[in-house]
Design a protein around this motif. Structure first.
Motif, mmCIF file in Angstrom:
data_model
loop_
_atom_site.group_PDB
_atom_site.id
_atom_site.type_symbol
_atom_site.label_atom_id
_atom_site.label_comp_id
_atom_site.label_asym_id
_atom_site.label_seq_id
_atom_site.Cartn_x
_atom_site.Cartn_y
_atom_site.Cartn_z
ATOM 1 N N ILE A 62 30.735 -12.381 67.381
ATOM 2 C CA ILE A 62 30.578 -13.136 66.140
ATOM 3 C C ILE A 62 30.260 -12.169 65.003
ATOM 4 C CG2 ILE A 62 29.212 -14.862 64.903
ATOM 5 C CD1 ILE A 62 28.809 -16.331 67.505
ATOM 6 N N GLU A 63 31.070 -12.219 63.972
ATOM 7 C CA GLU A 63 30.889 -11.334 62.822
ATOM 8 C C GLU A 63 29.904 -11.941 61.826
ATOM 9 O OE1 GLU A 63 33.508 -9.596 59.042
ATOM 10 O OE2 GLU A 63 34.508 -10.585 60.721
ATOM 11 N N ILE A 64 28.914 -11.150 61.412
ATOM 12 C CA ILE A 64 27.911 -11.600 60.449
ATOM 13 C C ILE A 64 28.118 -10.870 59.129
ATOM 14 C CG2 ILE A 64 25.456 -11.619 59.846
ATOM 15 C CD1 ILE A 64 26.002 -13.649 61.891
ATOM 16 N N THR A 65 28.238 -11.631 58.045
ATOM 17 C CA THR A 65 28.297 -11.060 56.704
ATOM 18 C C THR A 65 27.053 -11.506 55.945
ATOM 19 O OG1 THR A 65 30.711 -11.088 56.657
ATOM 20 C CG2 THR A 65 29.590 -10.950 54.537
ATOM 21 N N LEU A 66 26.317 -10.557 55.370
ATOM 22 C CA LEU A 66 25.080 -10.866 54.647
ATOM 23 C C LEU A 66 25.308 -10.832 53.152
ATOM 24 C CD1 LEU A 66 22.485 -8.789 56.695
ATOM 25 C CD2 LEU A 66 22.982 -11.225 56.871
ATOM 26 N N LEU A 67 24.734 -11.812 52.460
ATOM 27 C CA LEU A 67 24.810 -11.885 51.004
ATOM 28 C C LEU A 67 23.390 -12.067 50.488
ATOM 29 C CD1 LEU A 67 27.383 -14.043 49.016
ATOM 30 C CD2 LEU A 67 25.061 -13.672 48.221
ATOM 31 N N GLU A 68 22.891 -11.088 49.742
ATOM 32 C CA GLU A 68 21.502 -11.118 49.266
ATOM 33 C C GLU A 68 21.455 -11.490 47.792
ATOM 34 O OE1 GLU A 68 18.185 -8.301 50.782
ATOM 35 O OE2 GLU A 68 18.864 -7.461 48.872
ATOM 36 N N ASP A 69 20.595 -12.458 47.438
ATOM 37 C CA ASP A 69 20.483 -12.888 46.050
ATOM 38 C C ASP A 69 19.171 -13.638 45.882
ATOM 39 O OD1 ASP A 69 21.156 -13.510 43.368
ATOM 40 O OD2 ASP A 69 23.259 -13.738 43.885
ATOM 41 N N SER A 70 18.891 -14.050 44.643
ATOM 42 C CA SER A 70 17.688 -14.843 44.381
ATOM 43 C C SER A 70 17.845 -16.222 45.004
ATOM 44 C CB SER A 70 17.455 -14.969 42.878
ATOM 45 O OG SER A 70 18.478 -15.765 42.285
ATOM 46 N N SER A 71 16.720 -16.892 45.231
ATOM 47 C CA SER A 71 16.770 -18.216 45.847
ATOM 48 C C SER A 71 17.562 -19.197 44.989
ATOM 49 C CB SER A 71 15.349 -18.737 46.087
ATOM 50 O OG SER A 71 14.582 -18.690 44.896
ATOM 51 N N MET A 72 17.418 -19.096 43.665
ATOM 52 C CA MET A 72 18.136 -19.998 42.764
ATOM 53 C C MET A 72 19.644 -19.824 42.907
ATOM 54 S SD MET A 72 17.849 -20.254 38.597
ATOM 55 C CE MET A 72 16.063 -20.416 38.712
ATOM 56 N N LYS A 122 32.920 -16.145 62.590
ATOM 57 C CA LYS A 122 32.299 -15.415 61.494
ATOM 58 C C LYS A 122 31.313 -16.321 60.785
ATOM 59 C CE LYS A 122 33.396 -13.089 57.115
ATOM 60 N NZ LYS A 122 34.479 -12.638 56.211
ATOM 61 N N VAL A 123 30.170 -15.770 60.385
ATOM 62 C CA VAL A 123 29.154 -16.523 59.656
ATOM 63 C C VAL A 123 28.733 -15.715 58.442
ATOM 64 C CG1 VAL A 123 26.953 -17.745 59.774
ATOM 65 C CG2 VAL A 123 28.288 -17.425 61.849
ATOM 66 N N VAL A 124 28.771 -16.347 57.266
ATOM 67 C CA VAL A 124 28.288 -15.719 56.043
ATOM 68 C C VAL A 124 26.870 -16.225 55.797
ATOM 69 C CG1 VAL A 124 28.644 -15.377 53.569
ATOM 70 C CG2 VAL A 124 30.620 -15.596 55.102
ATOM 71 N N ILE A 125 25.904 -15.306 55.806
ATOM 72 C CA ILE A 125 24.488 -15.651 55.692
ATOM 73 C C ILE A 125 23.958 -15.200 54.346
ATOM 74 C CG2 ILE A 125 22.193 -15.385 56.704
ATOM 75 C CD1 ILE A 125 24.153 -16.704 58.578
ATOM 76 N N GLY A 126 23.374 -16.118 53.590
ATOM 77 C CA GLY A 126 22.698 -15.783 52.346
ATOM 78 C C GLY A 126 21.217 -15.579 52.617
ATOM 79 N N SER A 127 20.612 -14.623 51.940
ATOM 80 C CA SER A 127 19.195 -14.346 52.183
ATOM 81 C C SER A 127 18.512 -13.877 50.914
ATOM 82 C CB SER A 127 19.044 -13.271 53.272
ATOM 83 O OG SER A 127 17.688 -12.886 53.409
ATOM 84 N N MET A 128 17.286 -14.345 50.704
ATOM 85 C CA MET A 128 16.446 -13.804 49.643
ATOM 86 C C MET A 128 16.018 -12.391 50.037
ATOM 87 S SD MET A 128 13.975 -17.102 48.927
ATOM 88 C CE MET A 128 13.424 -17.172 50.638
ATOM 89 N N PRO A 129 15.891 -11.476 49.078
ATOM 90 C CA PRO A 129 15.528 -10.098 49.417
ATOM 91 C C PRO A 129 14.257 -9.989 50.243
ATOM 92 C CG PRO A 129 16.273 -10.214 47.145
ATOM 93 C CD PRO A 129 16.184 -11.639 47.634
ATOM 94 N N ILE A 130 13.190 -10.703 49.840
ATOM 95 C CA ILE A 130 11.923 -10.542 50.552
ATOM 96 C C ILE A 130 11.971 -11.159 51.940
ATOM 97 C CG2 ILE A 130 10.577 -10.450 48.421
ATOM 98 C CD1 ILE A 130 9.648 -13.294 48.969
ATOM 99 N N THR A 131 12.850 -12.144 52.154
ATOM 100 C CA THR A 131 12.976 -12.756 53.472
ATOM 101 C C THR A 131 13.868 -11.912 54.367
ATOM 102 O OG1 THR A 131 12.715 -14.962 52.509
ATOM 103 C CG2 THR A 131 13.641 -14.830 54.719
ATOM 104 N N GLY A 132 15.029 -11.529 53.833
ATOM 105 C CA GLY A 132 15.979 -10.798 54.645
ATOM 106 C C GLY A 132 15.463 -9.468 55.135
ATOM 107 N N SER A 133 14.788 -8.726 54.261
ATOM 108 C CA SER A 133 14.364 -7.377 54.646
ATOM 109 C C SER A 133 13.284 -7.381 55.710
ATOM 110 C CB SER A 133 13.884 -6.619 53.408
ATOM 111 O OG SER A 133 12.759 -7.259 52.834
#
Length: 304
Positions: free
Chosen positions: A120-130, A92-103
Motif C-alpha cells: 500500500i502506497e502512502i502519500t503524505l500532505l502536511e498543512d494547517s488544520s484549517m 494508495k492512501v493520501v494522508i493529510g497531517s498537521m505538522p505538530i501531529t505528523g512529526s
C-alpha cells in the motif's frame, strides 16, 4: 456530456479562475474554456459569470456542481471498490497531517503500517488544520489527522484518542523550581494570566485551543512570539522567552537541543481529541481502512 467536462467544471468552480484551474488540470487555458463552452451549449445553461477579475457560479451553475460532484464521487467510488477487489492489500492512501501531529505521531504509525501492508502506497500532505479540512472536503486527501472540533460540516471522522495537554516553561521559571522542589504538583491555567505566551500562528487548531483554554480561565493570553513550528516554540520557551501549552505526545518526544520543563496541569486536565477525518459519504478504500486501524492500535499504546 463527458466525465472530464464535469471534472473541468468542478475545478473552475473550486478555483474561481480559469488560469489556476487550467494549471491544476495540466491543460492549456484555451482548451479548458473550449470544453466548458461545449458543456454549457450541450446543457443549455450558463454555468459561470465571467469578468476580468474573477469567475462566479450562476444559480444554475451551483445546482450543476452539486450533482456533478456526486457523479464524480460515484465514479471514484466504483474505481476504488474494483481496485480493492482486484488488489486486496494493494492500493494508495493520501494522508493529510498537521505538522505538530505528523512529526510526532506518524513515526510510531507508519513503520508498523508499512510492515503489515508493504504494497500500500502512502502519500503524505502536511498543512494547517484549517487547510486540511478544506482539502479533505474537496477530496484532495483520503484521510486527515486532525483534532476536534472540526469546522467543515461535510467531514465525518473516527476518534483516535484523547491527548492530554501539558504546560512548558523555562528551566529557571518559578513554577519549574516549585515543581522540582515538590512544593507544586499541578498548575491551574488561571495562574498563567500574567505570563508571556509563545503560540502557533493562525490556522493551526492547537493555537485556537490555547486561546480557548485561557479565555475559559478568565483571561486573554499575552502573546509575545508566534511560530508555525512547535519545535521553534519549545526552543524559545527553553531560552526563557515565555511559556506555552504543548500536546503531551510532543512533550514526551526525546530531544537533545534546548528543552523546556514540562509541567502537568490541574484536574480536569485539558486534552484534545485526535481524529482521522474524511469526507462524509466518501467511500473508504480497504487501504484507508487499514491505515485507520493501524493508527488506532499504535496510538493506543502511547495514550496514558
Amino acid at each position: 456530456m463527458e466525465l472530464r467536462q464535469l471534472q473541468y467544471a468542478l475545478q473552475i468552480a473550486a478555483e474561481r479562475n480559469f488560469s489556476r484551474a487550467a494549471d491544476k488540470l495540466h491543460i492549456a487555458q484555451p482548451s479548458l474554456s473550449q470544453q466548458l463552452s461545449k458543456l454549457e451549449k450541450e446543457i443549455g445553461v450558463l454555468l459561470f459569470q465571467r469578468n476580468t477579475s474573477s469567475v462566479e457560479l450562476t444559480h444554475a451553475g451551483a445546482a450543476f456542481m452539486e450533482q456533478a460532484q456526486k457523479i464524480v464521487d460515484a465514479v471514484e467510488l466504483l474505481h476504488q471498490e474494483m481496485t480493492d477487489i482486484s488488489q486486496l492489500r494493494g492500493g494508495k492512501v493520501v494522508i493529510g497531517s498537521m505538522p505538530i501531529t505528523g512529526s510526532h505521531l506518524l513515526p510510531y504509525v507508519l513503520p508498523v503500517f508499512r510492515q503489515t501492508y508493504p504494497d500500500i502506497e502512502i502519500t503524505l500532505l502536511e498543512d494547517s488544520s484549517m487547510n486540511l479540512e478544506k482539502l479533505t472536503a474537496n477530496g484532495k486527501t483520503d484521510l486527515s489527522l486532525l483534532s476536534l472540533p472540526l469546522l467543515e460540516p461535510s467531514l465525518a471522522y473516527e476518534v483516535i484518542g484523547e491527548e492530554k495537554i501539558d504546560l512548558a516553561v523555562p528551566p529557571e521559571h518559578p513554577l519549574a523550581v516549585k515543581h522540582a522542589n515538590q512544593t507544586l504538583e499541578t498548575i491551574q491555567i488561571e495562574e498563567l494570566k500574567n505570563e508571556s505566551f509563545i503560540v502557533l500562528k493562525k490556522g493551526q487548531g492547537f493555537r485556537k485551543m490555547t486561546f480557548d483554554l485561557c479565555q475559559q480561565a478568565g483571561f486573554e493570553p499575552k502573546v509575545v512570539f508566534e511560530s508555525s513550528n512547535m519545535e521553534t516554540i519549545q526552543s524559545l520557551v527553553a531560552a526563557g522567552m515565555g511559556i506555552t501549552l504543548v500536546p503531551r505526545f510532543i512533550a514526551r518526544a526525546p530531544r537533545t537541543d534546548f528543552v523546556p520543563i514540562f509541567l502537568p496541569l490541574a484536574e480536569p486536565v485539558p486534552s484534545r481529541t485526535l481524529v482521522v477525518a474524511y469526507r462524509r459519504g466518501r467511500y473508504l478504500s480497504k487501504a484507508a481502512e487499514a491505515f485507520i486501524d493501524s493508527f488506532k492500535k499504535s496510538i493506543d499504546e502511547l495514550i496514558d
